[in-house]
Structures are given as C-alpha cells and as structure tokens.
Design a protein around this motif. Structure first.
Motif, PDB file in Angstrom:
ATOM      1  N   PRO A  74       4.654  -3.715   6.298  1.00  0.00           N
ATOM      2  CA  PRO A  74       3.967  -1.461   5.792  1.00  0.00           C
ATOM      3  C   PRO A  74       5.281  -0.507   7.262  1.00  0.00           C
ATOM      4  N   VAL A  75       5.371   0.145   6.804  1.00  0.00           N
ATOM      5  CA  VAL A  75       6.311   0.884   7.723  1.00  0.00           C
ATOM      6  C   VAL A  75       5.466   2.463   7.711  1.00  0.00           C
ATOM      7  N   PHE A  76       4.706   2.766   9.464  1.00  0.00           N
ATOM      8  CA  PHE A  76       4.833   4.216   8.835  1.00  0.00           C
ATOM      9  C   PHE A  76       5.353   5.258   8.327  1.00  0.00           C
ATOM     10  N   PRO A  77       4.631   5.708   7.864  1.00  0.00           N
ATOM     11  CA  PRO A  77       5.862   7.279   7.137  1.00  0.00           C
ATOM     12  C   PRO A  77       6.437   8.166   7.858  1.00  0.00           C
ATOM     13  N   SER A  78       7.359   9.024   7.857  1.00  0.00           N
ATOM     14  CA  SER A  78       7.476   9.660   9.448  1.00  0.00           C
ATOM     15  C   SER A  78       7.022  11.056   8.948  1.00  0.00           C
ATOM     16  N   ALA A  79       7.249  12.106   9.420  1.00  0.00           N
ATOM     17  CA  ALA A  79       6.753  12.831   9.101  1.00  0.00           C
ATOM     18  C   ALA A  79       6.650  13.737   7.506  1.00  0.00           C
ATOM     19  N   GLN A  80       8.516  13.139   7.549  1.00  0.00           N
ATOM     20  CA  GLN A  80       9.244  14.477   6.527  1.00  0.00           C
ATOM     21  C   GLN A  80       8.366  13.921   5.165  1.00  0.00           C
ATOM     22  N   GLU A  81       8.431  12.255   5.635  1.00  0.00           N
ATOM     23  CA  GLU A  81       7.380  11.142   3.825  1.00  0.00           C
ATOM     24  C   GLU A  81       5.751  11.901   4.287  1.00  0.00           C
ATOM     25  N   VAL A  82       4.847  12.215   5.086  1.00  0.00           N
ATOM     26  CA  VAL A  82       3.269  12.524   5.052  1.00  0.00           C
ATOM     27  C   VAL A  82       3.720  14.094   4.754  1.00  0.00           C
ATOM     28  N   ALA A  83       4.931  14.610   4.885  1.00  0.00           N
ATOM     29  CA  ALA A  83       4.630  16.748   3.802  1.00  0.00           C
ATOM     30  C   ALA A  83       5.325  16.553   2.954  1.00  0.00           C
ATOM     31  N   ALA A  84       5.729  15.518   2.586  1.00  0.00           N
ATOM     32  CA  ALA A  84       6.239  16.158   0.659  1.00  0.00           C
ATOM     33  C   ALA A  84       4.885  15.329  -0.142  1.00  0.00           C
ATOM     34  N   LEU A  85       4.104  14.453   0.536  1.00  0.00           N
ATOM     35  CA  LEU A  85       2.902  14.040   0.358  1.00  0.00           C
ATOM     36  C   LEU A  85       2.601  15.778  -0.750  1.00  0.00           C
ATOM     37  N   THR A  86       1.255  15.624  -1.257  1.00  0.00           N
ATOM     38  CA  THR A  86       0.726  16.811  -2.118  1.00  0.00           C
ATOM     39  C   THR A  86      -0.884  16.131  -1.133  1.00  0.00           C
ATOM     40  N   TYR A  87      -2.060  17.360  -1.327  1.00  0.00           N
ATOM     41  CA  TYR A  87      -3.473  17.349  -1.197  1.00  0.00           C
ATOM     42  C   TYR A  87      -3.656  16.858  -2.234  1.00  0.00           C
TER      43      TYR A  87
END
Length: 309
Positions: free
Chosen positions: A168-181
DNA sequence: GGCCAGGCTAGCA
DNA sequence: TGCTAGCATGGC
C-alpha cells in the motif's frame, strides 16, 4: 525495477527492537514485517520507494541495514533523500543522552527512562499523511481508525508492486483531493470526517496550505494557524507536531494517558488535573515530548497497548 | 444494550 | 463566551 541497500548509523542510544515493538501490537495499514525487516512504502518528491529496515547492531552501537526498491531507476541522489527521510522518521539524530542527563535529578523519571533505554519516536512518513491519519483518528477507537485509514489508502492510491507483491502507498494530497465525499461515505466515513479529510487534502493540493513551510514556525504559531481549519482542533495539531514534525517540547497536558501515567509513576491517589501537569512539566522543558512519550510507554509496559502509530 | 473511544463543529443560551 | 447534542462505528 531497481534495488539498492546501504548501512545507516543512528546516534546512540537507539534500540530499534524497542521502538518497533509498538508497531507489532496492532495490524498496521502501512508497515509490514518481512524476515525481521520493517517494511513500508515512502513517497518522496513524487517518487515511490519500498524501504526495508533491519537492525544489525544494538542500542549502544546501532546500525541499520536499509533495502530500497522502486519501479523507477534509483539514483544516488534518491538514496540520499531516502536516508534523510528515514533519519527524520526514526529521530536518529536526536541527542537522547542530553534528554537522560536532563532528568538525572528526578528519581521517578530516571527510572522510567532507564526502563525504556534507547526508545525513540518513529514519526509519520510525511506531514500530509500524519494530519490525515490524525483527523481520521479523532474520537474513534484505534481499531476502527486503522480500518478507515486502510480503506482511504485503497480508495485513493495505487499500490506499489515489487517482486509480485503489492504494497500500500499512502495517497498524495492530489489523490485524496480527487475523491468525492460520497466515496468516503461508502467506506463508512461519517459525512463530517469525509469532509474534513477531503477539504484538508484539497487545500494542500491547491497550494492554499503549505505544510512544509510550517516547519519554520514555532509550535504555538502552528497551532493558532491550523485550528482555524474546519475539522482541526488543538488535540489534532498537537499530534501533528509530535508525530509529524517530531517537535521535542510539546506538553499535551489535557491528555488522559499522560495524566494516568503521572498518577501511576508518582503513586498519586487521584488523576492529576491539567494545571498540575503543566506545573510538573515546567521542569521537563525542553524535552516535554520525550517525557510524555516515555510516560505513555510506561503505561503500556504490561498491557502492550499500542499508541497512535 | 449501553457506554466509550487519545475530538470537533454547530447551535443555542 | 460557554455549554452540549450530534456525529458513526466497533469493541467491550
């Protein structure tokens, strides 16, 4: 695919076994053990590495064998960055001897430090990961927090494949930012927790909040700045300063664990209040974080309950 | 089944 | 400014 290894010499005392014992108690979403080596992925400047750490020394003459794997070519400058990150994470350059010397006049704390000789913090791998995990850890028990962390990692980032194994790789801020609520709601995040985590990631990804420049500021200035962000309170920033930045002189005087530990070690009849802890802690400066950490550890001596990491 | 878990916000007096 | 219900779920 490339692989390298090097030797890393932390400053003594450094008891790797004692430090990592805390990671074995709970199923950890980022760390694994493989043949006695502590293994996890690291993201450094948009490159992802798999790093394995194995002790080849002892507390007085510490030495670590570091194995580094990556899908990309690893340059000498990359290895330097990996080592620098590991030294920070493992607090390998903190002068523990000065800490012990500072407590020589206190028989109670001297005994606590002697019992945990060579113990150092293992910090979170980076500031974004630390704050995200701390927000997730608010109010919920550690098992559930770990489950939510794992689900966030699975939902937001691609694992790293090394020799046929997925890490597992902890996601970058960009990857988390791309998620929806909604995506996090499906993973049993509360609506608020989903908003806190994603909104925080978006402010980092957009550059509104620069975590690295915070390192230049004093503890209290960082607290005052970050508590203005929705979802981040004082407790959360204190965890961030302790386990993200490794600030040495933080006193979480309201913390239940610290107060219980003081009661136990000093044989008090009742749990001390926050003002009492502040009074005691005055003489611990500039090592309040380390006294707190060792006292927490003294609580775990028998029960082996893991703390935040 | 109820209470708590290493909190925090929003809403109300 | 200070207090508290509500959040969501797992573990005991």
């Amino acid at each position: 695919m490339s692989a390298h290894r090097f030797e890393m010499i932390p400053s003594a005392p450094f008891d790797f076994e004692r430090m990592t014992k805390r990671l074995q108690g709970v199923s950890h979403e980022m760390f694994r053990y493989e043949d006695g080596a502590l293994v996890r992925t690291l993201r450094i400047a948009d490159k992802v590495y798999l790093v394995g750490m194995r002790s080849t020394g002892n507390a007085e003459e510490p030495s670590l064998d570091i194995q580094v794997n990556a899908e990309h070519e690893i340059k000498p400058s990359d290895l330097e960055e990996v080592e620098a990150r590991l030294r920070t994470m493992l607090t390998a350059d903190v002068d523990l001897k000065s800490f012990y010397a500072h407590l020589e006049g206190d028989p109670v704390l001297s005994k606590v430090t002697a019992d945990h000789y060579g113990l150092r913090f293992i910090l979170e791998a980076d500031l974004f990961e630390c704050m995200t995990k701390t927000i997730i850890g608010q109010q919920v028990n550690l098992t559930f927090a770990s489950t939510l962390n794992r689900r966030l990692v699975e939902a937001a980032s691609k694992p790293l494949e090394i020799n046929g194994t997925l890490y597992p790789v902890f996601p970058s801020a960009q990857e988390v930012a791309a998620l929806t609520y909604e995506q996090l709601r499906e993973q049993q995040f509360s609506q608020r927790k989903a908003e806190y985590v994603i909104d925080f990631a978006r402010s980092v990804a957009e550059g509104t909040l620069d975590l690295e420049t915070l390192r230049l500021k004093e503890d209290e200035d960082i607290i005052n700045q970050l508590v203005k962000i929705r979802g981040i309170g004082r407790w959360t920033v204190e965890c961030f300063l302790l386990f993200g930045m490794g600030r040495p002189n933080l006193l979480p005087a309201a913390d239940i664990g610290l107060r219980n530990a003081i009661r136990k070690n000093y044989g008090l009849d009742v749990q001390p209040g926050e003002p009492f802890v502040r009074e005691m802690g005055a003489s611990w400066s500039p090592w309040c974080s380390y006294v707190t950490f060792y006292l927490w550890e003294s609580l775990n001596q028998k029960t082996n309950v893991s703390t935040i990491i």
